[in-house]
Design a protein around this motif. Structure first.
Motif, PDB file in Angstrom:
ATOM      1  N   VAL A   1      -1.151  -0.556 -11.301  1.00  0.00           N
ATOM      2  CA  VAL A   1      -0.330  -1.347 -12.200  1.00  0.00           C
ATOM      3  C   VAL A   1       1.135  -1.173 -11.813  1.00  0.00           C
ATOM      4  O   VAL A   1       1.634  -0.050 -11.753  1.00  0.00           O
ATOM      5  CB  VAL A   1      -0.537  -0.915 -13.672  1.00  0.00           C
ATOM      6  CG1 VAL A   1       0.382  -1.691 -14.607  1.00  0.00           C
ATOM      7  CG2 VAL A   1      -1.997  -1.085 -14.079  1.00  0.00           C
ATOM      8  N   SER A   2       1.801  -2.270 -11.544  1.00  0.00           N
ATOM      9  CA  SER A   2       3.247  -2.237 -11.300  1.00  0.00           C
ATOM     10  C   SER A   2       3.937  -1.965 -12.630  1.00  0.00           C
ATOM     11  O   SER A   2       3.581  -2.568 -13.659  1.00  0.00           O
ATOM     12  CB  SER A   2       3.723  -3.564 -10.719  1.00  0.00           C
ATOM     13  OG  SER A   2       3.136  -3.776  -9.462  1.00  0.00           O
TER      14      SER A   2
ATOM     15  N   ALA B   1       7.839   1.353 -10.070  1.00  0.00           N
ATOM     16  CA  ALA B   1       6.782   2.329  -9.809  1.00  0.00           C
ATOM     17  C   ALA B   1       5.418   1.661  -9.875  1.00  0.00           C
ATOM     18  O   ALA B   1       5.314   0.482 -10.218  1.00  0.00           O
ATOM     19  CB  ALA B   1       6.872   3.452 -10.842  1.00  0.00           C
ATOM     20  N   VAL B   2       4.400   2.433  -9.542  1.00  0.00           N
ATOM     21  CA  VAL B   2       3.019   2.002  -9.747  1.00  0.00           C
ATOM     22  C   VAL B   2       2.269   3.131 -10.429  1.00  0.00           C
ATOM     23  O   VAL B   2       2.491   4.305 -10.138  1.00  0.00           O
ATOM     24  CB  VAL B   2       2.298   1.599  -8.438  1.00  0.00           C
ATOM     25  CG1 VAL B   2       2.900   0.335  -7.850  1.00  0.00           C
ATOM     26  CG2 VAL B   2       2.301   2.710  -7.427  1.00  0.00           C
TER      27      VAL B   2
ATOM     28  N   MET C   1       8.286  10.646  -7.924  1.00  0.00           N
ATOM     29  CA  MET C   1       6.940  10.856  -8.425  1.00  0.00           C
ATOM     30  C   MET C   1       7.089  11.371  -9.855  1.00  0.00           C
ATOM     31  O   MET C   1       8.027  12.125 -10.144  1.00  0.00           O
ATOM     32  CB  MET C   1       6.195  11.871  -7.563  1.00  0.00           C
ATOM     33  CG  MET C   1       6.095  11.440  -6.106  1.00  0.00           C
ATOM     34  SD  MET C   1       5.423  12.736  -5.049  1.00  0.00           S
ATOM     35  CE  MET C   1       3.675  12.428  -5.288  1.00  0.00           C
ATOM     36  N   PHE C   2       6.155  10.978 -10.707  1.00  0.00           N
ATOM     37  CA  PHE C   2       6.261  11.280 -12.120  1.00  0.00           C
ATOM     38  C   PHE C   2       4.987  11.992 -12.595  1.00  0.00           C
ATOM     39  O   PHE C   2       4.085  11.367 -13.150  1.00  0.00           O
ATOM     40  CB  PHE C   2       6.495   9.985 -12.907  1.00  0.00           C
ATOM     41  CG  PHE C   2       7.753   9.271 -12.486  1.00  0.00           C
ATOM     42  CD1 PHE C   2       8.967   9.572 -13.083  1.00  0.00           C
ATOM     43  CD2 PHE C   2       7.728   8.324 -11.474  1.00  0.00           C
ATOM     44  CE1 PHE C   2      10.132   8.931 -12.683  1.00  0.00           C
ATOM     45  CE2 PHE C   2       8.888   7.676 -11.073  1.00  0.00           C
ATOM     46  CZ  PHE C   2      10.098   7.981 -11.677  1.00  0.00           C
ATOM     47  N   PRO C   3       4.910  13.310 -12.360  1.00  0.00           N
ATOM     48  CA  PRO C   3       3.708  14.049 -12.764  1.00  0.00           C
ATOM     49  C   PRO C   3       3.568  14.123 -14.283  1.00  0.00           C
ATOM     50  O   PRO C   3       4.552  14.237 -15.005  1.00  0.00           O
ATOM     51  CB  PRO C   3       3.917  15.433 -12.160  1.00  0.00           C
ATOM     52  CG  PRO C   3       5.398  15.546 -11.983  1.00  0.00           C
ATOM     53  CD  PRO C   3       5.909  14.164 -11.726  1.00  0.00           C
TER      54      PRO C   3
ATOM     55  N   PRO D   1       7.819   7.494 -20.854  1.00  0.00           N
ATOM     56  CA  PRO D   1       7.189   6.205 -21.121  1.00  0.00           C
ATOM     57  C   PRO D   1       7.081   5.358 -19.852  1.00  0.00           C
ATOM     58  O   PRO D   1       7.971   5.363 -19.005  1.00  0.00           O
ATOM     59  CB  PRO D   1       8.127   5.543 -22.131  1.00  0.00           C
ATOM     60  CG  PRO D   1       8.869   6.668 -22.763  1.00  0.00           C
ATOM     61  CD  PRO D   1       9.003   7.711 -21.686  1.00  0.00           C
ATOM     62  N   VAL D   2       5.968   4.663 -19.739  1.00  0.00           N
ATOM     63  CA  VAL D   2       5.705   3.769 -18.615  1.00  0.00           C
ATOM     64  C   VAL D   2       5.590   2.363 -19.191  1.00  0.00           C
ATOM     65  O   VAL D   2       4.828   2.134 -20.133  1.00  0.00           O
ATOM     66  CB  VAL D   2       4.402   4.161 -17.878  1.00  0.00           C
ATOM     67  CG1 VAL D   2       4.083   3.176 -16.779  1.00  0.00           C
ATOM     68  CG2 VAL D   2       4.517   5.572 -17.329  1.00  0.00           C
TER      69      VAL D   2
END
Length: 150
Positions: free
Chosen positions: A5-6, A31-32, A74-76, A109-110
């Motif tokens: 998902v973009s 991001a994806v 990167m978003f761990p 949040p994404v």
């Protein structure tokens, strides 16, 4: 892959639009979000593909796209994932000349990107950006990870 998902993440503006993210004032990165079955493709392969498909030595840019929204990040989601992301970044430093500038930022949040960004390459294979930028990257990943292609 079960889903890609973009999206936008890493910033402070709630539910930003592409136009807002492009201003560089939201703090968000393009991001994806990747969902996959580790029984089919190991997480290490997904992470190594990430470092194969873009240049993690470019600070706040990817090619001609410049700005913090293009940062290598990167978003761990948790400490265990952070450790795996750090290990992937360390592996990448062995194959990339120069310093890896990929940041590791806490997952906040994404926000799903607009529909026209979803599956962009598949929907726009003859678009100039896809031909000039995406095709070489896709080919590079396909060559490096051929055993995982169906």
């Amino acid at each position: 892959m079960t889903e890609v998902v973009s999206c936008y993440t890493g910033g402070g503006a709630p539910n930003p639009s592409y136009e807002q993210v492009c201003t560089g004032t939201t703090g968000h990165a393009e991001a994806v979000a990747v969902t996959f079955d580790p029984e089919v493709i190991p997480e290490e392969v997904i992470l190594d593909a990430f470092f194969t498909m873009h240049d993690p030595t470019q600070l706040n840019r990817q090619g001609n796209d410049v700005g913090t929204q293009y940062r290598s990040a990167m978003f761990p989601a948790d400490p265990a994932q952070l450790a795996r992301f750090e290990a992937a970044r360390d592996r990448a430093s062995e194959w990339w000349p120069g310093e890896i500038v990929t940041t590791l930022e806490p997952l906040g949040p994404v926000y799903r990107a607009e529909e026209y960004h979803q599956d962009f390459f598949a929907k726009n294979p003859t678009q100039g950006y896809c031909l000039a930028v995406a095709v070489p990257k896709v080919n590079k990943v396909r060559a490096a990870f051929a055993e995982y292609l169906r």
